[in-house]
Design a protein around this motif. Sequence first.
Motif, PDB file in Angstrom:
ATOM      1  N   SER A 323       0.823  -1.219   0.000  1.00 55.67           N
ATOM      2  CA  SER A 323       0.000   0.000   0.000  1.00 55.67           C
ATOM      3  C   SER A 323       0.850   1.259   0.000  1.00 55.67           C
ATOM      4  O   SER A 323       0.535   2.231  -0.663  1.00 55.67           O
ATOM      5  N   GLU A 327       5.261   0.127   4.402  1.00 53.23           N
ATOM      6  CA  GLU A 327       5.047  -1.325   4.329  1.00 53.23           C
ATOM      7  C   GLU A 327       6.204  -2.010   3.618  1.00 53.23           C
ATOM      8  O   GLU A 327       6.676  -3.058   4.051  1.00 53.23           O
TER       9      GLU A 327
ATOM     10  N   GLU B  52      -5.944  -3.537  -3.596  1.00 54.00           N
ATOM     11  CA  GLU B  52      -4.657  -3.712  -2.932  1.00 54.00           C
ATOM     12  C   GLU B  52      -4.693  -4.935  -2.026  1.00 54.00           C
ATOM     13  O   GLU B  52      -5.437  -4.967  -1.047  1.00 54.00           O
ATOM     14  N   ILE B  53      -3.911  -5.948  -2.429  1.00 58.07           N
ATOM     15  CA  ILE B  53      -3.828  -7.150  -1.598  1.00 58.07           C
ATOM     16  C   ILE B  53      -2.551  -6.970  -0.775  1.00 58.07           C
ATOM     17  O   ILE B  53      -1.503  -7.477  -1.128  1.00 58.07           O
ATOM     18  N   SER B  54      -2.638  -6.191   0.278  1.00 61.01           N
ATOM     19  CA  SER B  54      -1.430  -5.840   1.014  1.00 61.01           C
ATOM     20  C   SER B  54      -0.800  -7.065   1.674  1.00 61.01           C
ATOM     21  O   SER B  54      -1.472  -7.802   2.388  1.00 61.01           O
ATOM     22  N   MET B  56       1.424  -7.033   3.967  1.00 67.13           N
ATOM     23  CA  MET B  56       1.570  -6.816   5.402  1.00 67.13           C
ATOM     24  C   MET B  56       0.283  -7.098   6.171  1.00 67.13           C
ATOM     25  O   MET B  56       0.292  -7.195   7.389  1.00 67.13           O
ATOM     26  N   GLU B  57      -0.835  -7.197   5.443  1.00 71.53           N
ATOM     27  CA  GLU B  57      -2.102  -7.533   6.113  1.00 71.53           C
ATOM     28  C   GLU B  57      -2.271  -9.035   6.289  1.00 71.53           C
ATOM     29  O   GLU B  57      -3.214  -9.481   6.950  1.00 71.53           O
ATOM     30  N   ASN B  58      -1.359  -9.785   5.680  1.00 74.86           N
ATOM     31  CA  ASN B  58      -1.363 -11.237   5.873  1.00 74.86           C
ATOM     32  C   ASN B  58      -0.989 -11.522   7.330  1.00 74.86           C
ATOM     33  O   ASN B  58       0.011 -10.994   7.830  1.00 74.86           O
ATOM     34  N   ALA B  59      -1.813 -12.313   8.005  1.00 79.85           N
ATOM     35  CA  ALA B  59      -1.635 -12.501   9.456  1.00 79.85           C
ATOM     36  C   ALA B  59      -0.243 -13.020   9.820  1.00 79.85           C
ATOM     37  O   ALA B  59       0.400 -12.503  10.732  1.00 79.85           O
ATOM     38  N   TYR B  62       2.375 -10.301   9.178  1.00 80.19           N
ATOM     39  CA  TYR B  62       2.160  -9.191  10.113  1.00 80.19           C
ATOM     40  C   TYR B  62       2.713  -9.521  11.504  1.00 80.19           C
ATOM     41  O   TYR B  62       3.456  -8.731  12.091  1.00 80.19           O
ATOM     42  N   TYR B  63       2.380 -10.724  12.013  1.00 79.34           N
ATOM     43  CA  TYR B  63       2.843 -11.079  13.358  1.00 79.34           C
ATOM     44  C   TYR B  63       4.356 -11.305  13.394  1.00 79.34           C
ATOM     45  O   TYR B  63       5.020 -10.958  14.372  1.00 79.34           O
ATOM     46  N   LYS B  66       5.918  -7.859  13.340  1.00 72.30           N
ATOM     47  CA  LYS B  66       5.653  -7.190  14.622  1.00 72.30           C
ATOM     48  C   LYS B  66       6.568  -7.741  15.723  1.00 72.30           C
ATOM     49  O   LYS B  66       7.175  -6.980  16.486  1.00 72.30           O
TER      50      LYS B  66
END
Lengths: 433, 74
Positions: A323, A327, B52-54, B56-59, B62-63, B66
Motif C-alpha cells: 500500500s 510497508e 490492494e492485496i497488502s 503486510m495484512e497477511n496474518a 504481520y505477526y 511485529k
Amino acid sequence: MKDKMTISTMQLMLLVCSLLVASNMTSLPMALTESSRQDAWFSFVLSIPYGIGMAYLFWRLARAMPGKNVFEMAKLAGGKWFGGLLNALLIGYLALDLISQLRLYGDFFSASILLRTPSEYVVLLTVVLLMYIATGSSEHLARANVVFVAVFILFYISLPILLLNEIDMQKLEPILSNGVLPPLKGGMLAVGLFGDLIVMGAFLHHVRKPRDIYFAVKTGVIFSAFMLTIWLFCVVSVLSPLIASRMIYVGWIVVQQIHITDFLDRVDLFLISLYVPVILIKLAILYTGMLTGLASYTKKKNYDSINVLTGLLIAMLTDILFSNMDEVVMFNNYGIMTISIGVQIVFFGCLVIALAIRRSSIRSIADDKQSGGYGTGVWIGLIGCLLAIGFGTFYGSVRGYYGIVSGVVYACFLLMCIYFSLREYRQTTMKEA
Amino acid sequence: MDSAYALIIIVIVVITVAVKRKQLKGGANKLFFYLLVCLALGLLVLHEMELEISLMENAFIYYCVKEIMRMMKR
C-alpha cells in the motif's frame, strides 16, 4: 537464452557482490541502527559464516550433480512432483524478493530523483529493461556486471576518504558498551538479508568446476560484508545512529554529504549513477533466477516464451502487493528475513534428504577443495573478529578505551579475513590458468 | 483508473501473443503460455480496480514483522 555459456570464477564472485551490496545499502542501515545503534557496523560478521555455509552447500550439490542448477537438482532428486513443489516454493520466494526490491527501488526513484514520475511507471520501465536483459545469456549479465561493479566497489570503498571532513568518530562511541545484544540483533538481521544468496543456485550450471563455486561465493560474501561494514561505518560516523535510524533512504543522504571543495560538491550524482546499474543487475539476477526456475517446468528449459508475460505479472504485482512506502521498508527489513530462512531450511533440507536417498542413481564427480593455508587464515580472521566483539562487549562498559581497542582489533581482523580470502581465490584461479 | 498504464500492458500482451503464438511447441508450453496471458489480463483488471492485496495484512507476515520489530527495538 543460450544455456551453454559459462561464467568464470571472478564473474561469479562479482555477481555475488552486486547481489548483496547494492540493495542492502538503501534501507538496511535504518533497521541496523535502530536495533544496534552506534554498534551497527559490527553486524556483518555473523553473515560471513552463513555465506560460507551456503557456498559449501552449493559446492557439495554441484559436485553431486555436475552441470545442473538447483531447480534441475530438485527435480532429479525429488522426482517430478515433489521436486516441482520444492521449485515452486523457491520461485515464490524469489518472486517475493524481486517484487519487494523493485517496489523499494521504484519508491526511491519517485521520492528522490524522478519526483513527478509515478512509481508504477518507474517499475514498468525497469521491468521492460529486465525482460531485455533476460533475452541475453547469463554470461552477458556477468560481463556487464564486471564493468559496473568494479568501478562501484572502487568508489564506495574510498567513501571514508571522500567523507573525511564529515566523519565524526565521537558518533561511534561508546563502542560496544551496551553488551552483546546490539551486535547480535544486527547480525541476525544481516544474516536474513544475505538470504538472497540462494538465487545463485540458479547459475550453478554455468560454472565449469564445482570447486570454483565455493571459492567465488565465499570471497564474494566476505567482500560484500566488508563493503557493507565500511558503509555502515560511514553512515553512523557521518549522520549519527539516531538520525540514521529515522531515515528510510539513508544511503542517499550519506552520499549527499560529500563536499570536496566547491567544485566537487555534487559527487553524489556520479555515485548514484554507479549505484543504479548495480542494483539493476541485482534485480536482473533475481529475475533471471526466477525465469530459470519457471523454465524447469518445460521440456526445453527455455524461458524465451514466458519472459515478457512473467515480467508484466511482476510489474503489476509490485503495485498491488504494497500500500505504501512504510510497508515496503518494513517487509524488506524485517519480513523477508523469516520467509528467507524458512524457505532455505525447507528447500535445502528436502533436497539434501532426497539426494541422500537417491545417491546410488546419481552420477557425482570427485573434486578437491584444496586451498592451502589461506582458508585457515580466513577462519582465524573470523574468530579474531568474534573475539574482539566479545572483549568489547565484556569490558567496553568498564572503560571507553577498551571499546575503542576492540573496534580497532575488529577492523584489523576483518582486513585479515579479506586478505586471506583474496589470496585463496587468487590461488584457485592461478591453478586453473 | 490509469488508462495509459492499462493500454501499455494490453499492447505488450497482444504483441507477445502475436509473436510467440507460432513458436510454441508442445501442449505443456502452450498451456503455460496462455495461462500466463490469462493471469496477466486478470491481474490488469484487479490493478485497474485499484485493488490492494497488502502483503503486510497477511496474518503470518504481520505477526512475524511485529514480533521481530519488538525484539529488535527492545
